[in-house]
Structure formats: structure tokens, C-alpha cells
Design a protein around this motif. Structure first.
Motif, PDB file in Angstrom:
ATOM      1  N   CYS A  12       9.363   9.696  -9.724  1.00 13.84           N
ATOM      2  CA  CYS A  12       9.026   8.288  -9.951  1.00 13.84           C
ATOM      3  C   CYS A  12       7.669   8.289 -10.642  1.00 13.84           C
ATOM      4  CB  CYS A  12       8.962   7.533  -8.628  1.00 13.84           C
ATOM      5  SG  CYS A  12       8.550   5.789  -8.845  1.00 13.84           S
ATOM      6  N   GLY A  23      -0.379  10.580  -9.759  1.00 11.28           N
ATOM      7  CA  GLY A  23       0.771  10.298  -8.910  1.00 11.28           C
ATOM      8  C   GLY A  23       0.470   9.230  -7.874  1.00 11.28           C
ATOM      9  N   TYR A  24       1.263   9.238  -6.835  1.00 13.87           N
ATOM     10  CA  TYR A  24       1.146   8.245  -5.770  1.00 13.87           C
ATOM     11  C   TYR A  24       0.862   8.938  -4.451  1.00 13.87           C
ATOM     12  CZ  TYR A  24       2.801   4.926  -9.155  1.00 13.87           C
ATOM     13  OH  TYR A  24       2.896   4.137 -10.265  1.00 13.87           O
ATOM     14  N   ALA A  25       0.138   8.246  -3.582  1.00 20.93           N
ATOM     15  CA  ALA A  25      -0.231   8.824  -2.284  1.00 20.93           C
ATOM     16  C   ALA A  25       1.003   9.083  -1.419  1.00 20.93           C
ATOM     17  CB  ALA A  25      -1.203   7.901  -1.555  1.00 20.93           C
ATOM     18  N   ASN A  26       2.009   8.249  -1.543  1.00 21.38           N
ATOM     19  CA  ASN A  26       3.222   8.373  -0.737  1.00 21.38           C
ATOM     20  C   ASN A  26       4.412   8.649  -1.644  1.00 21.38           C
ATOM     21  OD1 ASN A  26       2.006   7.588   1.875  1.00 21.38           O
ATOM     22  ND2 ASN A  26       1.657   5.677   0.802  1.00 21.38           N
ATOM     23  N   MET A  28       3.774   1.710  -1.279  1.00 16.89           N
ATOM     24  CA  MET A  28       4.413   1.930  -2.580  1.00 16.89           C
ATOM     25  C   MET A  28       3.426   2.194  -3.706  1.00 16.89           C
ATOM     26  SD  MET A  28       7.658   1.911  -2.132  1.00 16.89           S
ATOM     27  CE  MET A  28       8.329   1.646  -3.757  1.00 16.89           C
ATOM     28  N   LEU A  29       2.233   1.598  -3.652  1.00 24.63           N
ATOM     29  CA  LEU A  29       1.336   1.636  -4.816  1.00 24.63           C
ATOM     30  C   LEU A  29       0.083   2.477  -4.662  1.00 24.63           C
ATOM     31  CD1 LEU A  29       1.483  -2.145  -5.809  1.00 24.63           C
ATOM     32  CD2 LEU A  29       2.874  -0.258  -6.677  1.00 24.63           C
ATOM     33  N   ALA A  30      -0.278   2.883  -3.449  1.00 24.04           N
ATOM     34  CA  ALA A  30      -1.527   3.616  -3.249  1.00 24.04           C
ATOM     35  C   ALA A  30      -1.541   4.922  -4.037  1.00 24.04           C
ATOM     36  CB  ALA A  30      -1.747   3.905  -1.763  1.00 24.04           C
ATOM     37  N   ARG A  31      -2.696   5.216  -4.597  1.00 26.68           N
ATOM     38  CA  ARG A  31      -2.922   6.459  -5.338  1.00 26.68           C
ATOM     39  C   ARG A  31      -3.630   7.454  -4.417  1.00 26.68           C
ATOM     40  NH1 ARG A  31      -0.358   6.646 -10.337  1.00 26.68           N
ATOM     41  NH2 ARG A  31      -0.330   4.555 -11.205  1.00 26.68           N
ATOM     42  N   THR A  81       0.832  -1.202   0.000  1.00 24.50           N
ATOM     43  CA  THR A  81       0.000   0.000   0.000  1.00 24.50           C
ATOM     44  C   THR A  81       0.866   1.251   0.000  1.00 24.50           C
ATOM     45  OG1 THR A  81      -1.791  -1.157   1.115  1.00 24.50           O
ATOM     46  CG2 THR A  81      -1.801   1.256   1.263  1.00 24.50           C
ATOM     47  N   ARG A  98       6.246   5.655 -12.376  1.00 26.43           N
ATOM     48  CA  ARG A  98       5.536   4.381 -12.424  1.00 26.43           C
ATOM     49  C   ARG A  98       6.129   3.442 -11.382  1.00 26.43           C
ATOM     50  NH1 ARG A  98       5.444   0.478 -17.711  1.00 26.43           N
ATOM     51  NH2 ARG A  98       4.341  -1.265 -16.779  1.00 26.43           N
ATOM     52  N   ARG A  99       5.234   2.678 -10.724  1.00 25.45           N
ATOM     53  CA  ARG A  99       5.659   1.693  -9.734  1.00 25.45           C
ATOM     54  C   ARG A  99       4.904   0.391  -9.980  1.00 25.45           C
ATOM     55  NH1 ARG A  99       5.097   5.330  -4.193  1.00 25.45           N
ATOM     56  NH2 ARG A  99       6.129   7.196  -5.015  1.00 25.45           N
TER      57      ARG A  99
END
Length: 157
Positions: A123, A111-114, A101-104, A99, A125-126
Motif C-alpha cells: 500500500c 511508509g506507514y507506522a501501521n 491508517m495514516l500515521a507515519r 491515526t 498511499r493512503r
């Protein structure tokens, strides 16, 4: 060029903050106040592949694809003799790491939440691949859960 060392530190920091548990880079994490190893649960972070060639003629090495293995470790409770790690604890820690690494973002923004704390690098893409957890010896009381994270990075303009 994107320095691998700074990426590794950023990934370890993100996992530690999101899980609330220590992260060791390749080795068991050490408590700085006691100088002794933290008891499980914790995450072991292993840097794997790191590619900086974008396969273009004018490649300036401003991109990187980097892979990490996060091994989420469950183990015995030091306060309880004959206790063992549990699959539930290992999965809980792995869920937290995945979560992180991948949460939006909840508001649907890109982007990403974190965010990874990588000055001058984004970054974009994960990915995560799950591998079966394992223990080398049934009597060692340790259960692990393995995730491989692939990060696509580029130097910010």
C-alpha cells in the motif's frame, strides 16, 4: 489481481488492533464467545469502490484503488440505564482509526507506522476523507463518525 476480500480483512484487522475495539464488516460485530453483538463503541467497515484498471494498454491488473467507509459508533453503556452515546467517544474512536491508517513512522522512515497485513501487496498511499456523523433518530442513543479511507495498492514484485 489484488483480491478485495484480503484487503478488507487486513483493514478490519488493522482498525481492531489500533483501536482496541471490535470491527464489524458491514454488520455489528459479534462476540465469538457469547454469540451476541458487542456493545458500542465499535467500528463498522463498509467496502465501497474497488478499481483494478490502471488505464494502460498493457494493464495486468496488478494495481488497485480501493475505498472503505469506517463508521465509528458510540452508544449507551449497557451497565447504565438511560445512557447515551457521546460525540467525544465517537471522535475518540475516529481519531484512533485515522491515526492507525495514516500515521507515519516516528523515525521519519518512508511508509506507514501501521502496515496492512497483505502478503504480496504493498500500500503506497493512503487518504482519509471525513464526513459528518449522524444518527437516524435522536432517541436511539447512537452517535456515529464517518471516515472514508482510500488505499492505493500494487502487487509486490
Amino acid at each position: 489481481m489484488i483480491a478485495r476480500r484480503t484487503v478488507t480483512a487486513a483493514v478490519a484487522q488493522l482498525l481492531a488492533q489500533a483501536t482496541g475495539k471490535p470491527v464489524g464488516q458491514i454488520t455489528v460485530p459479534i462476540n465469538p464467545s457469547t454469540g451476541k453483538a458487542y456493545p458500542p463503541p465499535y467500528t463498522l467497515l463498509y467496502p465501497l469502490d474497488h478499481t483494478t484498471d490502471d488505464r494502460t494498454l498493457a494493464d495486468a491488473h496488478q494495481t488497485a484503488v480501493t475505498v472503505y467507509q469506517a463508521t465509528c459508533v458510540s452508544g449507551p453503556d449497557p451497565a447504565k440505564p438511560d445512557s447515551r452515546g457521546t460525540a467525544e467517544q465517537a471522535e475518540w474512536l475516529a481519531d484512533k482509526a485515522r491515526t492507525a491508517m495514516l500515521a507515519r513512522p516516528a523515525d521519519g522512515s518512508p511508509g506507514y507506522a501501521n502496515a496492512l497485513n497483505l502478503p504480496g501487496v504493498s500500500c503506497y498511499r493512503r487518504e482519509a476523507d471525513i464526513e459528518a456523523g449522524a444518527t437516524s433518530d435522536a432517541t436511539d442513543a447512537i452517535i456515529t463518525y464517518v471516515i472514508r479511507f482510500r488505499l492505493y495498492l500494487e502487487a509486490a514484485a
